[in-house]
Design a protein around this motif. Sequence first.
Motif, PDB file in Angstrom:
ATOM      1  N   ALA A  12       0.788  -1.108   0.077  1.00 46.16           N
ATOM      2  CA  ALA A  12      -0.043  -0.013  -0.056  1.00 46.16           C
ATOM      3  C   ALA A  12       0.802   1.332   0.096  1.00 46.16           C
ATOM      4  CB  ALA A  12      -0.822   0.043   1.312  1.00 46.16           C
ATOM      5  N   ILE A  13       0.231   2.233  -0.623  1.00 42.48           N
ATOM      6  CA  ILE A  13       0.912   3.763  -0.632  1.00 42.48           C
ATOM      7  C   ILE A  13       0.959   4.007   0.831  1.00 42.48           C
ATOM      8  CG2 ILE A  13       0.875   6.201  -1.116  1.00 42.48           C
ATOM      9  CD1 ILE A  13      -0.326   5.076  -4.090  1.00 42.48           C
ATOM     10  N   LYS A  19      -4.635   4.663  -4.402  1.00 39.25           N
ATOM     11  CA  LYS A  19      -5.613   4.433  -3.237  1.00 39.25           C
ATOM     12  C   LYS A  19      -4.683   5.017  -2.054  1.00 39.25           C
ATOM     13  CE  LYS A  19      -8.661   0.823  -4.837  1.00 39.25           C
ATOM     14  NZ  LYS A  19      -7.971   0.734  -6.169  1.00 39.25           N
ATOM     15  N   LEU A  20      -5.182   6.059  -1.293  1.00 38.14           N
ATOM     16  CA  LEU A  20      -4.420   6.646  -0.135  1.00 38.14           C
ATOM     17  C   LEU A  20      -4.944   6.217   1.018  1.00 38.14           C
ATOM     18  CD1 LEU A  20      -4.181  10.210  -2.092  1.00 38.14           C
ATOM     19  CD2 LEU A  20      -2.321   8.316  -1.906  1.00 38.14           C
ATOM     20  N   ASN A  21      -5.881   5.353   1.574  1.00 37.89           N
ATOM     21  CA  ASN A  21      -6.430   4.915   2.564  1.00 37.89           C
ATOM     22  C   ASN A  21      -5.376   4.486   3.565  1.00 37.89           C
ATOM     23  OD1 ASN A  21      -6.762   3.036   0.327  1.00 37.89           O
ATOM     24  ND2 ASN A  21      -7.668   1.705   2.082  1.00 37.89           N
ATOM     25  N   ASN A  22      -4.319   3.953   3.112  1.00 42.02           N
ATOM     26  CA  ASN A  22      -3.126   3.683   4.031  1.00 42.02           C
ATOM     27  C   ASN A  22      -2.169   4.491   4.200  1.00 42.02           C
ATOM     28  OD1 ASN A  22      -4.233   0.736   5.129  1.00 42.02           O
ATOM     29  ND2 ASN A  22      -4.425   0.665   2.892  1.00 42.02           N
ATOM     30  N   CYS A  23      -2.216   5.814   3.735  1.00 43.11           N
ATOM     31  CA  CYS A  23      -1.257   6.736   3.470  1.00 43.11           C
ATOM     32  C   CYS A  23      -1.133   7.483   4.733  1.00 43.11           C
ATOM     33  CB  CYS A  23      -1.274   7.675   2.446  1.00 43.11           C
ATOM     34  SG  CYS A  23      -0.161   8.928   2.150  1.00 43.11           S
ATOM     35  N   THR A  24      -0.319   7.055   5.662  1.00 51.48           N
ATOM     36  CA  THR A  24      -0.280   7.909   7.096  1.00 51.48           C
ATOM     37  C   THR A  24       0.716   8.846   7.179  1.00 51.48           C
ATOM     38  OG1 THR A  24       1.190   5.915   7.739  1.00 51.48           O
ATOM     39  CG2 THR A  24      -0.862   5.778   8.297  1.00 51.48           C
ATOM     40  N   MET A  25       1.532   8.998   6.136  1.00 51.99           N
ATOM     41  CA  MET A  25       2.388  10.552   6.147  1.00 51.99           C
ATOM     42  C   MET A  25       2.350  11.412   4.888  1.00 51.99           C
ATOM     43  SD  MET A  25       6.287  10.697   6.575  1.00 51.99           S
ATOM     44  CE  MET A  25       6.921  10.432   8.189  1.00 51.99           C
ATOM     45  N   GLY A  39      -8.218  14.714   1.816  1.00 53.31           N
ATOM     46  CA  GLY A  39      -9.627  14.160   2.150  1.00 53.31           C
ATOM     47  C   GLY A  39      -9.559  12.792   1.684  1.00 53.31           C
ATOM     48  N   TYR A  40      -8.569  12.239   1.191  1.00 55.12           N
ATOM     49  CA  TYR A  40      -8.629  10.840   0.872  1.00 55.12           C
ATOM     50  C   TYR A  40      -7.550  10.004   1.751  1.00 55.12           C
ATOM     51  CZ  TYR A  40     -10.560  11.308  -3.730  1.00 55.12           C
ATOM     52  OH  TYR A  40     -11.600  11.448  -5.029  1.00 55.12           O
ATOM     53  N   THR A  41      -6.906  10.720   2.667  1.00 54.32           N
ATOM     54  CA  THR A  41      -6.196  10.160   3.518  1.00 54.32           C
ATOM     55  C   THR A  41      -6.622   9.717   4.967  1.00 54.32           C
ATOM     56  OG1 THR A  41      -4.939  11.980   4.439  1.00 54.32           O
ATOM     57  CG2 THR A  41      -3.836  11.054   2.537  1.00 54.32           C
ATOM     58  N   PRO A  42      -6.139   8.856   5.688  1.00 54.96           N
ATOM     59  CA  PRO A  42      -6.794   8.513   6.933  1.00 54.96           C
ATOM     60  C   PRO A  42      -6.914   9.718   7.708  1.00 54.96           C
ATOM     61  CG  PRO A  42      -4.916   6.972   6.459  1.00 54.96           C
ATOM     62  CD  PRO A  42      -4.773   7.940   5.320  1.00 54.96           C
TER      63      PRO A  42
END
Length: 413
Positions: A107-108, A178-184, A207-210
């Motif tokens: 994931a990204i 997909k940026l739903n796992n992008c934490t930084m 808005g796409y990030t967690p």
Amino acid sequence: MQVQAAAGSNGAQDWKQQLKLPPADTRFRTEDVTNTKGNEFEDYFLKRELLMGIYEKGFERPSPIQEESIPIALTGRDILARAKNGTGKTAAFCIPALEKVDTSKNAIQVLLLVPTRELALQTSQVCKELSKHMGIQIMVTTGGTSLKDDIMRLYNPVHVLVGTPGRILDLTNKGVCKLNNCTMLVMDEADKLLSPEFQPLCEQLIGYTPEQRQILLYSATFPVTVKSFKDKFLRKPYVINLMDELTLKGITQYYAFVEERQKVHCLNTLFSKLQINQSIIFCNSVNRVELLAKKITELGYSCFYIHAKMLQSHRNRVFHDFRNGACRNLVSSDLFTRGIDIQAVNVVINFDFPKNSETYLHRVGRSGRFGHLGLAVNLITYEDRFNLYRIEQELGTEIKPIPPQIDRAIYCR
């Protein structure tokens, strides 16, 4: 070289010897790079594979911005950092970003946003070099390149995504990025990314990030837009400001008072008198960039030019060839001012004087990279005199009249 599991400072010292790194030469460095707390990269308990990449890239020990950023970023805290161009900002955020990547997850996990295509390529290259022993998959994506190729690439693992906001938002809206796992999320040259051109795109991407993401902002200047963005998106950010009086340290600035029609003659004189390793010459319009490059070539000097209206493939080639020393002089529009790191550039010439202090700071910051000395020469017409005075006041700096002879020691190693 075998990668071993354990990390430790003695091991790191051994690698330095194995790599035969030259001792850091600080004699020609300014204090914004040398005035450190004395930390070592091993002090941050980084993965051994990352330490290997750091030392193989030739980094000896952290610069001040790296000392301030790396340990805080590793704790997961948001950062608002202001530091001069050329002091190691890219590694200040790449190192903690790479340390936090979990390669077992497809994931990204890190998004690095930059305002220009050249800076995206340069930043991704730094990431790849630092992470060469880590198995991290890094992708760079910008406008002007094949969208289809980027879509295909995203079907394979990507851990770190580097790019410009428009292209990344396009891929995200299409559902392939997909940026739903992008934490930084890192925003380099944040003042530019928060200009009206880019800010709406950046906010959509966020808005796409967690919800529990970490945001790092880096820039040399922080206009009002940055404050409003900080208040909206950053949670109790750690503020780093290494710019109180370090704005143009190491760069000697002169002006030459000329008429418009004398500028080319004056430039010819500068070329004959100065010890130029490489120079960047700035103009205020695309048209003037091309005309001046033609004139310089006619005078018998090697010269490239670059501006935003060129084909991306052509821009990439010019940037690559200039960086590799294929040509001594580069005529540029303001496209080239942000974050472009070419250490051989020791002279910047403002053929056209900029209208504001921010542009001046970024242009002049192309010389004196990573604490080496640099020279800036500004060709000033009667119409520029008020801008000259205002920029001096705003930056708290002095631009002196050019002397008949310029001492080489102030801008040459």
